[in-house]
Structures are given as structure tokens and as C-alpha cells.
Design a protein around this motif. Structure first.
Motif, PDB file in Angstrom:
ATOM      1  N   LEU A   8       0.825  -1.208   0.000  1.00  0.00           N
ATOM      2  CA  LEU A   8       0.000   0.000   0.000  1.00  0.00           C
ATOM      3  C   LEU A   8       0.864   1.265   0.000  1.00  0.00           C
ATOM      4  CD1 LEU A   8      -2.867  -1.001   2.456  1.00  0.00           C
ATOM      5  CD2 LEU A   8      -3.073  -0.535   0.003  1.00  0.00           C
ATOM      6  N   GLU A  11       2.230   1.779  -3.513  1.00  0.00           N
ATOM      7  CA  GLU A  11       1.223   2.279  -4.451  1.00  0.00           C
ATOM      8  C   GLU A  11       0.859   3.725  -4.147  1.00  0.00           C
ATOM      9  OE1 GLU A  11      -3.173   1.057  -6.255  1.00  0.00           O
ATOM     10  OE2 GLU A  11      -2.065  -0.345  -4.976  1.00  0.00           O
ATOM     11  N   THR A 126     -10.784   7.217  -2.316  1.00  0.00           N
ATOM     12  CA  THR A 126     -10.370   5.887  -2.781  1.00  0.00           C
ATOM     13  C   THR A 126     -10.948   5.560  -4.159  1.00  0.00           C
ATOM     14  OG1 THR A 126     -12.306   4.822  -1.823  1.00  0.00           O
ATOM     15  CG2 THR A 126     -10.373   5.111  -0.383  1.00  0.00           C
ATOM     16  N   ILE A 168      -6.888   2.515  -4.875  1.00  0.00           N
ATOM     17  CA  ILE A 168      -6.963   1.564  -3.759  1.00  0.00           C
ATOM     18  C   ILE A 168      -8.398   1.493  -3.261  1.00  0.00           C
ATOM     19  CG2 ILE A 168      -6.081   0.996  -1.467  1.00  0.00           C
ATOM     20  CD1 ILE A 168      -3.635   2.751  -2.104  1.00  0.00           C
TER      21      ILE A 168
END
Length: 417
Positions: A8, A11, A126, A168
Motif C-alpha cells: 500500500l 502504491e 479511494t 486503492i
């Protein structure tokens, strides 16, 4: 083995600017998305020597909000991140609550950023938020710009807003928090079907059988964002051929404009009105259609705070007089959010619109070759009822009028539409 947290962070970092500012802000509501963002950013900031600061907006709409903000403050303190709760008390019970709350949230955050010398704020939107935005705008028959969704980065009042988690999903972030033993808050309004976003969320959950997911819609939005950027470049190139900037007004070559593809015509109208009247909500499609017809037919029209004035084979875009009739500032202050007038120190001088009272006092305004109504809405310097200067109308008397530093160059501004 690469952990979920490492994946995470990698990214997230890939979607942030290559060089981070020395001080970075993060907006944390207490929900799973923003709490995960704070924890992930904390590691990145430590590794790169960046000072991280957090802010929570308390809209004051739920009894639990204060305790939730305090909970975020405790989490931030555990990470040794300075935290501040920003209070909103602006809703009077009228209008669109979600829209007003959103505008207030951004206003409070950008003010906080300026107070704390924070040049950029990271937001926790997101892939799910992007997909929901796509569906809502699809329902409004949005075009390429609308369907391209939220950008990774944009400037608001001199502060850069960053959204590095658009690729994400919420589920992945909550799994990360659960593995890390970090708690978050579930806002009950996220189940309230009175709100369009929650309706979009429910609709998205039922589209899996068609292969439509938050991830796939996010990719569609990214593809459309690339198309939007290409259209913006072509709009800018077209503007250089058919539009001339003249003291804050825009003069269009009508035949050249009409020969452009319809989508480029629309983008030019939206871009011109935004540059003259200020960034805000763009004019409605029906208003843009009316403007296009007025240009084509050589008619006068008022749209989005601007006045379209035909003159021979040209059409001028200028500020509408009624939109600035009440503007009144001291010299050196910003007038109509775009002009700064400076000149000899004159006690009692004020910057107001030239208007019908002032133009007759400018003997040579006709020599400029501009429409009379374009000059009426220009800024002028007054001492009571005595006109001292009208720099944009040809009466200087030692005064100058310049666009405020934050006003972008016209052709460059088209790349943001």
C-alpha cells in the motif's frame, strides 16, 4: 515477503509528487480511509524527512462528531503528528447539506494549510469514491470532463490537494487497518439512502455480475482523464488561433470559432467565462448552448457573470456590469478577485466600476476600438464622485491596472478545464 502495508505504501507513494514538500498536511475524518492514509503517510514522511500535520473537520452535524475528532487527535498523538480540529458552524438548515459541507470542509482545510505553512494536503479518496462519483455524474449525462472523475492533484486557493489512493479500494484499506490493530469510525450517514453517493454505492455493489467494479470504473475514469487532457491541449491551441486577450477581456474571431469542433467550442466558452468571472461551478450545459448560439448568430448575451458582445465579425467576452456594480476596495487591494490598481497616493481614493457615471468622463475611450459595454464594467479610481483614473478605458493619470498575481495566464488556464 512483501506485506500489505509495504504494498500500500508503494502504491500510495507512486501517486504522490516525486519531491514532497518539507511540510505535508493530511485530512483525517476518523473513517477507515483517512485513518489508513494517516498511518501510511506517517511511514513515508518519516522515511523522507517530511513533517506531517493532520486536521479533522467537525461539521457539528452529529452529537458524536466531537468525540470522533478527539479520537483522531489521540491516534495522531500516538504517531507524534500535530493535529487540529476545525469547526464548521455555517449551515443554517437550508440548501444542499452535503454540497455546503463539502465546500466548507475544503475552505476550512485550505485556511488551516495557509495558517500552518502547509503547501499540500493529502486526501483519503479511494477507488470506491471515484467509482461512485463516476456513477453519479453518469446519471447527470456528464461529458468527458465530468466522467474523468476526481483528479490525482489540483490547486485550491493556493494549496495543492493530493489524492494518492484513487487506485486503492476501501476493502483493502480496512484489511490493512485490521491487521495492524488500528480502529476506525463508521459514519452512520454512510448508510443513509437519502444521499446520492450512498445510492451510487448501493448500485455499484450490484454490478459485479457485469464485471463492473470500483477498480474497473476507476480505470475508465483514468482513461477519460487522458482524453480530457488531450482535448484541453487542442482547446488551448485553438484558442491561440481564434481568441485574443485585450486588457482582461477576450475577443473571438467568430468565423474561426464556429469552424471548430463543437466540443472545443464548449470548452472555450467554459474556459473564457471561468477566466473572466472566476473559478466556480461552470455554466450549465443549457447556458453554454445559448452562448454558442449567440456567438454564431452575432447576438448579445449574459452568461455566468460575463457579457457576450458582437462587434463586426468578432464577439467580445467581458465582465457583466451588474456582477461588479457593488465592488469597492482600496487601491492596491484586489478588485473583483482579479484586478489590482496602483498609482499616486491619494487619501480617500477607492476602486469601483467605471460604469455609466464614469465613461462620459473618459474623452478618448472610442479610440480603443472596444465595445462601450465592455468598458463600463472595467475598474476605475474614484475620489467620491470624481473620476481620477480609468486605466483600461484609456484614462491613466499615473495609475495602472494589472491582473492579480494569482490570476493565471489565459491560454495556460485552459489546460485546467
Amino acid at each position: 515477503m512483501t506485506t500489505k502495508a509495504e504494498t500500500l505504501r508503494t502504491e500510495l507513494r507512486a501517486r504522490l509528487p516525486e519531491k514532497l514538500p518539507s511540510r505535508l498536511g493530511v485530512a483525517v475524518s476518523g473513517g477507515g480511509d483517512s485513518v489508513a492514509l494517516m498511518y501510511l503517510l506517517h511511514e513515508i514522511a518519516q522515511n523522507e524527512g517530511v513533517e506531517l500535520r493532520a486536521a479533522t473537520v467537525n461539521h457539528g452535524l452529529r452529537a458524536e462528531a466531537e468525540a470522533e475528532a478527539e479520537r483522531v487527535a489521540v491516534q495522531a498523538a500516538l504517531l507524534e503528528i500535530p493535529h487540529e480540529t476545525l469547526q464548521w458552524q455555517g449551515w443554517d438548515g437550508a440548501g444542499n447539506l452535503q454540497d455546503q459541507a463539502r465546500q466548507a470542509r475544503y475552505g476550512l482545510l485550505t485556511d488551516w494549510a495557509h495558517r500552518n505553512a502547509v503547501p499540500a494536503i493529502v486526501l483519503g479518496h479511494t477507488a470506491d469514491d471515484q467509482a461512485e462519483t463516476f456513477l453519479m455524474r453518469l446519471g447527470r449525462a456528464a461529458g468527458v470532463t465530468g466522467l474523468s472523475g476526481m483528479p490525482d492533484a489540483r490547486d485550491l486557493k493556493g494549496v495543492t490537494l493530493l489524492r494518492p489512493m484513487l487506485g486503492i479500494t476501501r476493502q483493502v484499506l480496512r484489511e490493512y487497518l485490521s491487521e495492524a490493530g488500528v480502529e476506525w469510525i463508521e459514519d452512520p450517514s454512510n448508510q443513509d439512502l437519502r444521499f446520492d453517493r450512498i445510492k451510487a454505492r448501493e448500485a455499484l455493489a450490484g454490478l459485479d455480475t457485469l464485471g463492473i467494479s470500483a477498480k474497473s470504473l476507476t480505470r475508465v475514469a483514468e482513461n477519460l482523464a487522458q482524453a480530457r487532457e488531450a482535448l484541453a491541449v487542442f482547446t488551448q491551441e485553438s484558442a491561440r488561433k481564434v481568441a485574443v486577450v485585450d486588457d482582461g477581456d477576450i475577443c473571438l474571431d467568430r468565423s474561426g470559432f464556429v469552424a471548430l469542433p463543437g466540443e472545443i467550442q464548449r470548452r472555450l466558452v467554459v474556459g473564457i467565462t471561468a477566466w473572466i468571472a472566476g473559478q466556480g461551478y461552470p455554466p450549465r450545459r443549457s447556458s453554454v448552448d445559448q452562448a454558442l448560439a449567440a456567438i454564431r448568430d452575432g447576438r448579445t448575451l449574459s452568461v455566468a457573470g460575463c457579457l457576450l458582445i458582437p462587434q463586426g465579425d468578432k464577439t467580445w467576452f467581458c465582465r457583466e456590469l451588474n456582477a461588479v456594480i457593488a465592488e469597492n476596495v482600496e487601491p492596491l487591494d484586489v478588485w473583483d478577485k482579479r484586478w489590482v490598481l496602483s498609482g499616486p497616493r491619494t487619501p480617500g481614493a477607492q476602486v469601483r466600476v467605471l460604469g455609466e457615471a464614469g465613461l462620459p468622463q473618459v474623452p478618448d475611450w472610442r479610440l480603443l476600438g472596444k465595445p462601450r459595454r465592455a468598458l463600463l464594467s472595467s475598474p476605475a479610481v474614484w475620489e467620491g464622485e470624481n473620476l481620477l483614473s480609468a486605466p483600461l478605458a484609456g484614462l491613466s493619470n499615473g495609475w495602472t491596472a494589472g491582473l492579480a498575481p494569482e490570476t493565471p495566464e489565459f491560454y495556460s488556464s485552459l489546460l485546467s478545464h
